[in-house]
Design an enzyme around this catalytic site. Structure first.
Site, PDB file in Angstrom:
ATOM      1  N   ASP A 139       0.844  -1.182   0.000  1.00  0.00           N
ATOM      2  CA  ASP A 139       0.000   0.000   0.000  1.00  0.00           C
ATOM      3  C   ASP A 139       0.893   1.250   0.000  1.00  0.00           C
ATOM      4  O   ASP A 139       1.858   1.313  -0.757  1.00  0.00           O
ATOM      5  CB  ASP A 139      -0.973  -0.040   1.186  1.00  0.00           C
ATOM      6  CG  ASP A 139      -2.110   0.965   1.060  1.00  0.00           C
ATOM      7  OD1 ASP A 139      -3.117   0.657   0.415  1.00  0.00           O
ATOM      8  OD2 ASP A 139      -1.964   2.090   1.593  1.00  0.00           O
ATOM      9  N   TYR A 196      -2.939  10.876   0.287  1.00  0.00           N
ATOM     10  CA  TYR A 196      -3.846  10.940  -0.866  1.00  0.00           C
ATOM     11  C   TYR A 196      -3.936  12.370  -1.399  1.00  0.00           C
ATOM     12  O   TYR A 196      -3.905  12.596  -2.621  1.00  0.00           O
ATOM     13  CB  TYR A 196      -5.241  10.433  -0.482  1.00  0.00           C
ATOM     14  CG  TYR A 196      -5.262   8.970  -0.142  1.00  0.00           C
ATOM     15  CD1 TYR A 196      -5.424   8.009  -1.125  1.00  0.00           C
ATOM     16  CD2 TYR A 196      -5.112   8.530   1.174  1.00  0.00           C
ATOM     17  CE1 TYR A 196      -5.443   6.657  -0.827  1.00  0.00           C
ATOM     18  CE2 TYR A 196      -5.112   7.185   1.491  1.00  0.00           C
ATOM     19  CZ  TYR A 196      -5.282   6.252   0.487  1.00  0.00           C
ATOM     20  OH  TYR A 196      -5.277   4.919   0.793  1.00  0.00           O
ATOM     21  N   HIS A 253      -4.428  -7.792  -0.382  1.00  0.00           N
ATOM     22  CA  HIS A 253      -3.744  -6.524  -0.175  1.00  0.00           C
ATOM     23  C   HIS A 253      -3.040  -6.446   1.175  1.00  0.00           C
ATOM     24  O   HIS A 253      -1.990  -5.814   1.292  1.00  0.00           O
ATOM     25  CB  HIS A 253      -4.778  -5.405  -0.291  1.00  0.00           C
ATOM     26  CG  HIS A 253      -4.214  -4.031  -0.210  1.00  0.00           C
ATOM     27  ND1 HIS A 253      -3.399  -3.502  -1.186  1.00  0.00           N
ATOM     28  CD2 HIS A 253      -4.343  -3.057   0.738  1.00  0.00           C
ATOM     29  CE1 HIS A 253      -3.061  -2.265  -0.851  1.00  0.00           C
ATOM     30  NE2 HIS A 253      -3.601  -1.982   0.311  1.00  0.00           N
TER      31      HIS A 253
END
Length: 384
Positions: free
Chosen positions: A180, A307, A362
Site C-alpha cells: 500500500d 492521498y 492486499h
C-alpha cells in the site's frame, strides 16, 4: 547517533476506553439499501454485530499488550514525535529491515510478521536469514500523530524514515519492505536513497495507474488494463474524497467510531482474499485493534494526507526515472491491481525476484505472514 530515541509504552487512558463504549452504545445505524449485502458499501447487519462485539467483548488491553511486547520508541524527527518498533534479530548477523504499512492499516499489521523475520529459526527457518526490524507508525498515522503537527506525503515520509534509519539508528545500509502506501514509500526510498538501500521488497507494485502507459499491449497487459479500468470506475471513490476533501471527512470519522469502523472494514473485506467472508481471514480482535488505534489516536484525518499530496503533486518516482536498487515483488492473487512484469520493469529496472503467490490479498502481512516472510527472506538471501 545524534538523536536519542526514548522508550515508549502504549497505555490508553481508562477514560478514553469508557468514552468509546458510550459512543458505541449510542450508535445510530442507517437502513440497509436494497440489494445484496455489501453491494453499496459496508453491510449494516455485519457492522451491527461488529459494533456490539467492540462495545461489549473486545479487550483493548489485550491488544495493547501484544503491541507492548515489542520494544517501542519515540524520537523527535522532522517536526514530529515519530513512533517506531525496533526489534533485534536472533541470528549470527541480522540485517536491518524497515517495514512500512499503509492505509487503512497500522503497525498492528505486522504483529505476526515481525517474529518470523526477527527469529526465523523459531518458525523452521534459517537463523542466517534473521532481520533486525524497524517498523514505524508512518508520520501522520497512529502513534506518530499529534494534533497540529505537519502533514506528510510519500516523499516527506520517505525522507523522515531515511533519517530514522541512518541518522538516528546509525544503519549505513538497510533493506526496506512495504505494501500500500508502504510500497510507495519503499520505492521512493530506493529512488531517492539508493546508496543506503541493500534492496527493497514490495507486496504491491506502485506503478502509475494510467491506462495510456501501455501501447500495443500483450494479452497479459490487456488483462491488467481491463482490471485498471474497473478499479478506476468502481474502487477509487475513497481516494477522491480523501485526496480532495480530507478535512470534511475527518469530522465524521473522528467523531463516530461506528462510522470509522464502517469506512475501514469495507476495505479489509474488498481488498483481501476472504471470498466475501471477512472473518475467514481476519479475527474480529485483529480488525478492531487496528480500528481502535485510529480511534484512540485521532489520526484518521492526518492519515488521509498522502492521498491529498498524491493528487496535488507529482508521482513519487518522477516520470522517466527508475528505481535501480535490487527489488523483489510478490503478487498476491487478490491484490487490488496486478501489473504485469513488463509494465513494472519500466520503473523497477533491477527486478531480482518476481513471485506469484497462491493465496492472499492486499493486507499480506496479516493474511499470509508466513508466505510473505519467506519471500522477504529469499530476496535478501540472494543479495547477501
Amino acid at each position: 547517533m545524534t538523536i536519542q530515541p526514548q522508550p515508549f509504552k502504549l497505555q490508553v487512558p481508562d477514560a478514553s476506553i469508557a468514552d468509546l463504549r458510550v459512543r458505541l452504545l449510542r450508535a445510530r445505524l442507517p437502513d440497509q439499501a436494497p440489494g445484496e449485502p455489501w453491494a453499496y458499501g459496508t453491510d449494516v447487519a455485519y457492522l451491527s454485530t461488529l459494533v456490539e462485539y467492540w462495545r461489549d467483548r473486545f479487550d483493548w488491553r489485550a491488544q495493547e499488550a501484544r503491541l507492548n511486547a515489542f520494544p517501542q520508541y519515540k524520537v523527535q524527527l522532522h517536526g514530529i514525535d515519530l513512533h517506531f518498533l525496533h526489534v533485534p534479530g536472533v541470528g549470527p548477523d541480522p540485517h536491518p529491515l524497515l517495514l512500512s504499512h499503509g492505509w487503512p492499516g497500522s503497525i498492528f499489521e505486522f504483529i505476526e510478521l515481525i517474529p518470523r523475520l526477527t527469529d526465523p529459526e523459531r518458525f523452521g527457518g534459517d537463523p542466517a536469514d534473521a532481520f533486525t526490524i524497524v517498523a514505524p507508525s508512518l508520520p501522520g498515522y497512529g502513534l506518530s500523530f499529534a494534533p497540529g503537527q505537519p502533514r506528510f506525503g510519500v516523499e516527506s515520509i520517505a525522507d523522515c524514515l531515511a533519517a530514522l534509519m541512518s541518522e538516528v539508528l546509525g544503519y549505513r545500509k538497510f533493506g526496506a519492505q512495504g505494501g500500500d502506501w508502504g510500497a510507495f514509500v519503499t520505492a521512493r526510498l530506493g529512488y531517492a536513497y539508493p546508496e543506503r538501500l541493500s534492496g527493497i521488497h514490495l507486496n504491491m507494485m506502485p506503478i502509475r495507474r494510467d491506462p495510456t502507459i501501455l501501447s500495443d499491449p500483450t494479452p497479459e497487459e490487456s488483462r491488467f488494463l481491463d482490471e485498471l479500468q474497473v478499479w478506476l470506475k468502481e474502487e477509487t471513490g475513497y481516494q477522491w474524497i480523501q485526496g480532495t476533501r480530507p478535512q470534511t471527512l475527518a469530522f465524521a470519522l473522528t467523531d463516530s467510531p461506528t462510522g470509522l469502523a464502517a469506512w475501514i472494514v469495507e476495505k479489509f473485506r474488498a481488498w483481501s482474499d476472504c471470498g466475501g467472508d471477512i472473518e475467514a481471514v481476519f479475527s474480529r480482535d485483529h480488525l478492531l485493534a487496528n480500528i481502535s488505534l485510529y480511534w484512540f489516536t485521532g489520526a484518521i484525518g492526518s492519515s488521509f494526507w498522502p492521498y491529498y499530496a498524491r493528487m496535488h503533486g507529482p508521482w513519487p518516482i518522477p516520470y522517466g526515472e527508475a528505481v535501480a536498487v535490487p527489488t523483489g515483488y510478490c503478487e498476491f492473487p487478490r491484490e487490488m491491481l496486478r501489473p504485469p512484469r513488463s509494465a513494472a520493469e519500466r520503473t523497477f529496472t533491477n527486478l531480482q525476484r518476481w513471485s506469484v503467490m497462491e493465496r492472499g490479498g492486499h493486507f499480506a502481512a496479516m493474511e499470509q505472514p508466513e508466505a510473505l516472510a519467506q519471500e522477504v527472506r529469499a530476496l535478501f538471501r540472494m543479495l547477501r
